[in-house]
Scaffold this motif. Structure first.
Motif, PDB file in Angstrom:
ATOM      1  N   SER A 147       0.829  -1.211   0.000  1.00  0.00           N
ATOM      2  CA  SER A 147       0.000   0.000   0.000  1.00  0.00           C
ATOM      3  C   SER A 147       0.864   1.263   0.000  1.00  0.00           C
ATOM      4  O   SER A 147       0.518   2.255  -0.651  1.00  0.00           O
ATOM      5  CB  SER A 147      -0.958  -0.002   1.193  1.00  0.00           C
ATOM      6  N   ARG A 150       2.171   1.743  -3.449  1.00  0.00           N
ATOM      7  CA  ARG A 150       1.119   2.292  -4.303  1.00  0.00           C
ATOM      8  C   ARG A 150       0.996   3.801  -4.087  1.00  0.00           C
ATOM      9  O   ARG A 150       0.799   4.567  -5.041  1.00  0.00           O
ATOM     10  CB  ARG A 150      -0.199   1.582  -3.979  1.00  0.00           C
ATOM     11  N   LYS A 154       1.464   6.948  -6.682  1.00  0.00           N
ATOM     12  CA  LYS A 154       0.360   7.900  -6.849  1.00  0.00           C
ATOM     13  C   LYS A 154       0.813   9.335  -6.615  1.00  0.00           C
ATOM     14  O   LYS A 154       0.454  10.249  -7.368  1.00  0.00           O
ATOM     15  CB  LYS A 154      -0.776   7.538  -5.888  1.00  0.00           C
TER      16      LYS A 154
END
Length: 253
Positions: A147, A150, A154
């Protein structure tokens, strides 16, 4: 070959100890403020379970010639136990109840695995049973930084993915992966091979985005970065502030 096996085990112990001690800064803050704030206790309870299972797997009557697995995870058990106790002392009533429930679950699972392996299984079947249990939780611990990776992609920022933490995840995973290969032990090699790959991916992301200023200007990105900050302060393990999810980091083996 035996000398290399031993040396990689020693190196793995050193790298793993660094990861176990990474949350010290967070707990100094908790003690200073006398509050756990929005930090989650889940990572520490789960890492404690992982260390207990891995330490048990490394014992001579379960898995011969893996004593270095027991030493590092025995140390990890002691460190994570201290974190859990501190968390219990400074958590809110609701937080204490949740942490006690998690601790009871951890002890139940570990106790179940230990009793079944001692009373119902022997020899190779005992090793396989305990090895599967330890490997499953090790893979879960190593997979949890997905996570934060990610989020880096982003926001194009590595602010909350510290380089040293990513480096030692890679070194720890690689050391124990090689140790498992040399010892022909898939229950050590496979989960730590996964950890080595994920650690390498973190380092690659760091190399790509280290000079980027990031794009956390929108409300959504700002909220994500805020959650990541809490996560990395905790244990280098992603959590959601409020919903309180889990990593080790760690675990290690």
């Amino acid at each position: 070959m035996e000398v290399l096996h031993f040396l990689f085990g020693i190196f793995g112990n050193a790298a793993a100890l660094f990861l176990f001690l990474a949350p010290v800064v967070t707990f100094r803050r908790i003690i200073k403020k006398r509050s756990t704030e929005d930090f989650s206790g889940v990572p520490y309870a789960m890492t404690l379970l992982n260390c207990l299972l891995s330490a048990w797997y490394g014992l001579p009557f379960v898995s011969p010639n893996n004593i270095l697995v027991s030493t590092v995870n025995g140390a990890g058990t002691a460190v994570e136990s201290i974190y859990v106790v501190i968390f219990l002392v400074y958590a809110s009533k609701k937080g204490k109840a949740k942490m006690l429930g998690l601790l009871a679950l951890v002890l139940f699972i570990f106790g179940g695995v230990a009793l079944v392996s001692l009373l119902a299984l022997h020899g190779q079947r005992r090793k396989v049973f305990c090895g599967f249990a330890a490997a499953i939780f090790s893979i879960c611990m190593y997979a949890s930084p997905l996570s934060i990776m990610r989020l880096v992609i982003k926001t194009k920022s590595v602010e909350y993915m510290p380089f040293l933490l990513s480096l030692f995840v890679f070194l720890c995973g690689t050391s124990w992966f090689v140790y498992g290969l040399l010892g022909r032990d898939p229950f050590v090699a496979v989960p730590n091979g996964c950890g080595s790959v994920l650690g390498a991916m973190q380092l690659i992301l760091y190399a790509i985005y280290r000079n980027e200023k990031g794009t956390a200007g929108s409300d959504g990105s700002a909220a994500a970065v805020s959650g990541a900050k809490s996560s990395m302060e905790m244990n280098g393990k992603p959590t959601k502030s409020g919903s309180q999810l889990h990593h080790p980091v760690a675990e290690m083996v």
